[in-house]
Design a protein around this motif. Structure first.
Motif, PDB file in Angstrom:
ATOM      1  N   ASP A   1       0.826  -1.212   0.000  1.00 46.75           N
ATOM      2  CA  ASP A   1       0.000   0.000   0.000  1.00 46.75           C
ATOM      3  C   ASP A   1       0.857   1.258   0.000  1.00 46.75           C
ATOM      4  OD1 ASP A   1      -2.368  -1.415  -0.031  1.00 46.75           O
ATOM      5  OD2 ASP A   1      -2.557  -1.436   2.153  1.00 46.75           O
ATOM      6  N   LYS A   2       1.798   1.323   0.927  1.00 45.90           N
ATOM      7  CA  LYS A   2       2.645   2.505   1.050  1.00 45.90           C
ATOM      8  C   LYS A   2       3.462   2.745  -0.209  1.00 45.90           C
ATOM      9  CE  LYS A   2       6.592   4.274   3.629  1.00 45.90           C
ATOM     10  NZ  LYS A   2       7.598   3.987   4.630  1.00 45.90           N
ATOM     11  N   PHE A   3       4.148   1.718  -0.685  1.00 45.91           N
ATOM     12  CA  PHE A   3       5.066   1.916  -1.797  1.00 45.91           C
ATOM     13  C   PHE A   3       4.373   1.977  -3.150  1.00 45.91           C
ATOM     14  CE2 PHE A   3       8.016   0.536   1.522  1.00 45.91           C
ATOM     15  CZ  PHE A   3       8.889   1.605   1.474  1.00 45.91           C
ATOM     16  N   SER A   4       3.215   1.359  -3.288  1.00 49.13           N
ATOM     17  CA  SER A   4       2.503   1.482  -4.562  1.00 49.13           C
ATOM     18  C   SER A   4       2.022   2.916  -4.743  1.00 49.13           C
ATOM     19  CB  SER A   4       1.339   0.487  -4.658  1.00 49.13           C
ATOM     20  OG  SER A   4       0.371   0.745  -3.668  1.00 49.13           O
ATOM     21  N   ARG A   5       1.610   3.554  -3.655  1.00 48.95           N
ATOM     22  CA  ARG A   5       1.209   4.973  -3.732  1.00 48.95           C
ATOM     23  C   ARG A   5       2.414   5.837  -4.090  1.00 48.95           C
ATOM     24  NH1 ARG A   5      -1.626   3.624   0.889  1.00 48.95           N
ATOM     25  NH2 ARG A   5      -0.070   4.610   2.220  1.00 48.95           N
ATOM     26  N   GLN A   6       3.540   5.568  -3.427  1.00 45.61           N
ATOM     27  CA  GLN A   6       4.755   6.345  -3.703  1.00 45.61           C
ATOM     28  C   GLN A   6       5.190   6.163  -5.153  1.00 45.61           C
ATOM     29  OE1 GLN A   6       7.693   5.309  -0.690  1.00 45.61           O
ATOM     30  NE2 GLN A   6       8.423   7.407  -0.727  1.00 45.61           N
ATOM     31  N   ALA A   7       5.143   4.929  -5.635  1.00 47.30           N
ATOM     32  CA  ALA A   7       5.541   4.639  -7.018  1.00 47.30           C
ATOM     33  C   ALA A   7       4.657   5.404  -7.996  1.00 47.30           C
ATOM     34  CB  ALA A   7       5.472   3.139  -7.281  1.00 47.30           C
ATOM     35  N   ALA A   8       3.358   5.412  -7.739  1.00 50.28           N
ATOM     36  CA  ALA A   8       2.432   6.127  -8.613  1.00 50.28           C
ATOM     37  C   ALA A   8       2.694   7.639  -8.575  1.00 50.28           C
ATOM     38  CB  ALA A   8       0.995   5.832  -8.210  1.00 50.28           C
ATOM     39  N   GLN A   9       2.982   8.168  -7.392  1.00 54.12           N
ATOM     40  CA  GLN A   9       3.220   9.606  -7.249  1.00 54.12           C
ATOM     41  C   GLN A   9       4.438  10.074  -8.038  1.00 54.12           C
ATOM     42  OE1 GLN A   9       3.460  10.013  -2.987  1.00 54.12           O
ATOM     43  NE2 GLN A   9       1.274  10.363  -2.770  1.00 54.12           N
ATOM     44  N   ILE A  10       5.469   9.240  -8.133  1.00 58.28           N
ATOM     45  CA  ILE A  10       6.666   9.676  -8.846  1.00 58.28           C
ATOM     46  C   ILE A  10       6.594   9.402 -10.343  1.00 58.28           C
ATOM     47  CG2 ILE A  10       8.156   9.469  -6.830  1.00 58.28           C
ATOM     48  CD1 ILE A  10       9.279   6.877  -8.151  1.00 58.28           C
ATOM     49  N   GLY A  11       5.584   8.628 -10.778  1.00 59.82           N
ATOM     50  CA  GLY A  11       5.420   8.386 -12.207  1.00 59.82           C
ATOM     51  C   GLY A  11       5.828   6.997 -12.668  1.00 59.82           C
TER      52      GLY A  11
END
Length: 117
Positions: free
Chosen positions: A87-97
């Protein structure tokens, strides 16, 4: 369609497993990097169609490396692979592109996502 791919992971065993999976599916692994600094340099030299990026690595981590690569090439296709909190890292990955975030042991899902990109 087969793609040229740069594999980035600090574990040589994991790089080998990912590489075998990708080659077995018809892709070409053009390089392997063990940290974010190497990944950015190799991306510039090799110009792969796709990068598989681990998140936790010494020095520059995968998130920072992905940001650096995307700053060089906004169209870069990066798939984050990790065993960490999805959950945490999938959001971060999406935020950076990044184009996706998957558990690095979910081979079928990784190949499906790569085929869609």
């Amino acid at each position: 369609m087969a793609k040229t791919i740069l594999v980035v992971d600090d574990s040589s065993i994991m790089r080998k497993m990912i590489k075998q999976t990708l080659i077995g599916a018809g892709h070409t692994v053009v390089g392997e990097a063990k940290n974010g600094d190497d990944a950015v340099a190799m991306f510039q030299d090799l110009k792969p169609e796709l990068v598989t990026m681990d998140i936790t690595m010494r020095g520059m981590d995968g998130i920072e490396a992905a940001k650096a690569i995307l700053a060089l090439d906004a169209d870069a296709r990066i798939v984050m692979l990790s065993n960490l909190d999805e959950d945490k890292f999938s959001r971060q990955a999406a935020q950076i592109g990044a184009k996706g975030y998957l558990n690095k042991h979910k081979t079928a899902e990784i190949l499906e996502l790569i085929d869609q990109l």
